[in-house]
Scaffold this active site. Structure first.
Site, mmCIF file in Angstrom:
data_model
loop_
_atom_site.group_PDB
_atom_site.id
_atom_site.type_symbol
_atom_site.label_atom_id
_atom_site.label_comp_id
_atom_site.label_asym_id
_atom_site.label_seq_id
_atom_site.Cartn_x
_atom_site.Cartn_y
_atom_site.Cartn_z
ATOM 1 N N TYR A 48 16.609 8.627 -10.493
ATOM 2 C CA TYR A 48 16.128 8.319 -9.145
ATOM 3 C C TYR A 48 14.952 9.202 -8.734
ATOM 4 O O TYR A 48 14.192 8.848 -7.833
ATOM 5 C CB TYR A 48 17.248 8.500 -8.110
ATOM 6 C CG TYR A 48 18.473 7.639 -8.321
ATOM 7 C CD1 TYR A 48 18.438 6.506 -9.128
ATOM 8 C CD2 TYR A 48 19.672 7.968 -7.701
ATOM 9 C CE1 TYR A 48 19.564 5.732 -9.325
ATOM 10 C CE2 TYR A 48 20.809 7.187 -7.887
ATOM 11 C CZ TYR A 48 20.745 6.081 -8.701
ATOM 12 O OH TYR A 48 21.864 5.317 -8.887
ATOM 13 N N HIS A 103 24.229 7.543 -17.804
ATOM 14 C CA HIS A 103 23.791 6.510 -16.872
ATOM 15 C C HIS A 103 23.766 5.104 -17.487
ATOM 16 O O HIS A 103 24.176 4.138 -16.841
ATOM 17 C CB HIS A 103 22.394 6.858 -16.347
ATOM 18 C CG HIS A 103 22.050 6.194 -15.062
ATOM 19 N ND1 HIS A 103 21.167 6.721 -14.155
ATOM 20 C CD2 HIS A 103 22.457 5.040 -14.500
ATOM 21 C CE1 HIS A 103 21.055 5.931 -13.105
ATOM 22 N NE2 HIS A 103 21.827 4.895 -13.297
ATOM 23 N N ARG A 193 21.256 -9.826 -1.625
ATOM 24 C CA ARG A 193 20.455 -10.321 -2.743
ATOM 25 C C ARG A 193 20.730 -11.786 -3.072
ATOM 26 O O ARG A 193 19.917 -12.425 -3.735
ATOM 27 C CB ARG A 193 20.695 -9.444 -3.978
ATOM 28 C CG ARG A 193 20.191 -8.017 -3.775
ATOM 29 C CD ARG A 193 20.558 -7.098 -4.921
ATOM 30 N NE ARG A 193 20.100 -5.739 -4.660
ATOM 31 C CZ ARG A 193 20.759 -4.831 -3.953
ATOM 32 N NH1 ARG A 193 21.953 -5.138 -3.433
ATOM 33 N NH2 ARG A 193 20.267 -3.624 -3.746
ATOM 34 N N THR A 233 21.057 2.856 1.487
ATOM 35 C CA THR A 233 20.380 2.432 2.700
ATOM 36 C C THR A 233 19.153 3.286 2.963
ATOM 37 O O THR A 233 19.056 4.414 2.471
ATOM 38 C CB THR A 233 21.310 2.502 3.931
ATOM 39 O OG1 THR A 233 20.638 1.909 5.048
ATOM 40 C CG2 THR A 233 21.667 3.938 4.275
ATOM 41 N N ARG A 238 22.863 1.976 9.372
ATOM 42 C CA ARG A 238 23.702 1.299 8.379
ATOM 43 C C ARG A 238 24.937 2.141 8.026
ATOM 44 O O ARG A 238 25.974 1.596 7.646
ATOM 45 C CB ARG A 238 22.904 1.032 7.107
ATOM 46 C CG ARG A 238 21.928 -0.120 7.180
ATOM 47 C CD ARG A 238 22.628 -1.445 7.115
ATOM 48 N NE ARG A 238 21.689 -2.546 6.959
ATOM 49 C CZ ARG A 238 21.975 -3.808 7.177
ATOM 50 N NH1 ARG A 238 23.209 -4.132 7.564
ATOM 51 N NH2 ARG A 238 21.077 -4.748 7.023
#
Length: 281
Positions: A48, A103, A193, A233, A238
């Site tokens: 990330y 990951h 989505r 978010t 949220r």
């Protein structure tokens, strides 16, 4: 906020709702806000590229480290996991991770590759740099290869899981039979989505019955399936919506309807290049 805990096979426990830290440049303030609201499980990853910001937010929050549950994942550093975790610990300004995951499985070309990587994970756990160790995005063959050479078995597998991708061949029950608990990412896919899928009407109706939102219903469905819900978010408001999921309890009929209707539709968001269009594994 009272987040339920899920026991892992190694004796540790993992909070069942997670604040994923993959945000925009407002990351530091958002993570601090999440922690202030009681989201003490933070889901991070070297992929990330936000570890330093998250580490600063944790320090500025003032919350003692022992109250937090920090998950991190290795991908780019898979060839030297010892160096990778050391760099991540430094960036996040902590001495250990509560859960450390490989990951993605796509680094491996053989069972031996999985087993070499897992040996490093076991060494990290023995050294106290991770309380629990596990994997992410692993399919059944990847888990089998890992277990075949494991002294300390993986305790967790974080996968894409939602009503439109419930995983075939009883995969979740097979994971649990082999000692792995399950975490879900992209769990809100039916709301964001694939909003025009067959769950459009059922989710709206069920949300109305509980005076909540479709998002809260989806998170509650995940949690009641004994799966850890990872949410993301860029909007502080949220977080309050996510917290509503812990205040409701879907009925068995509602849970079953979401499961049954969701299973009529297939939608995968992550790593599609590794799967055939109709592959639900």
């Amino acid at each position: 906020m009272d987040i339920p805990l899920l026991p892992l096979c190694d004796g540790n426990q993992i909070p069942m709702e997670v604040g994923d830290t993959k945000f925009d440049q407002r990351l530091v303030d958002l993570v601090k806000t999440a922690i202030e609201k009681g989201f003490y499980h933070l889901d991070c990853a070297e992929m990330y590229g936000t570890e330093e910001e998250v580490g600063r937010a944790i320090q500025e929050s003032g919350v003692p480290r022992e109250k937090l549950f920090i998950t991190n994942k290795v991908a780019q550093g898979i060839d030297d996991i010892h160096a990778a975790i050391q760099e991540s610990l430094k960036k996040l300004q902590t001495d250990y991770f509560d859960l450390y995951l490989i990951h993605i499985p796509f680094f491996a070309n053989s069972d031996a590759d999985f087993q070499r990587a897992w040996k490093s994970m076991e060494e990290i756990k023995r050294a106290g740099k991770a309380k629990s160790i596990g994997v992410s995005n692993y399919l059944r063959p990847h888990v089998k290869a890992t277990l075949a050479g494991a002294t300390i078995p993986p305790s967790f597998n974080q996968i894409e899981f939602h009503p439109y991708l419930q995983r075939g061949d009883n995969y979740l029950s097979w994971l649990r039979e082999n000692g792995l608990q399950v975490g879900s990412f992209k769990g809100l896919t039916p709301a964001f989505r694939a909003p025009d899928g067959p769950l459009l009407e059922p989710l709206a109706r069920i949300a109305k019955a509980h005076d909540t939102t479709e998002v809260a219903v989806l998170i509650n469905w995940i949690i009641q399936n004994k799966v850890v819900a990872v949410t993301t978010t860029t909007k502080p408001e949220r977080l309050d919506e996510y917290a509503q999921a812990l205040k409701i309890k879907l009925t068995q009929d509602e849970l079953q309807e979401i499961t049954d209707v969701g299973s009529t539709y297939h939608f995968r968001t992550s790593w599609p290049e590794h799967f055939e269009a109709d592959d639900r594994s």
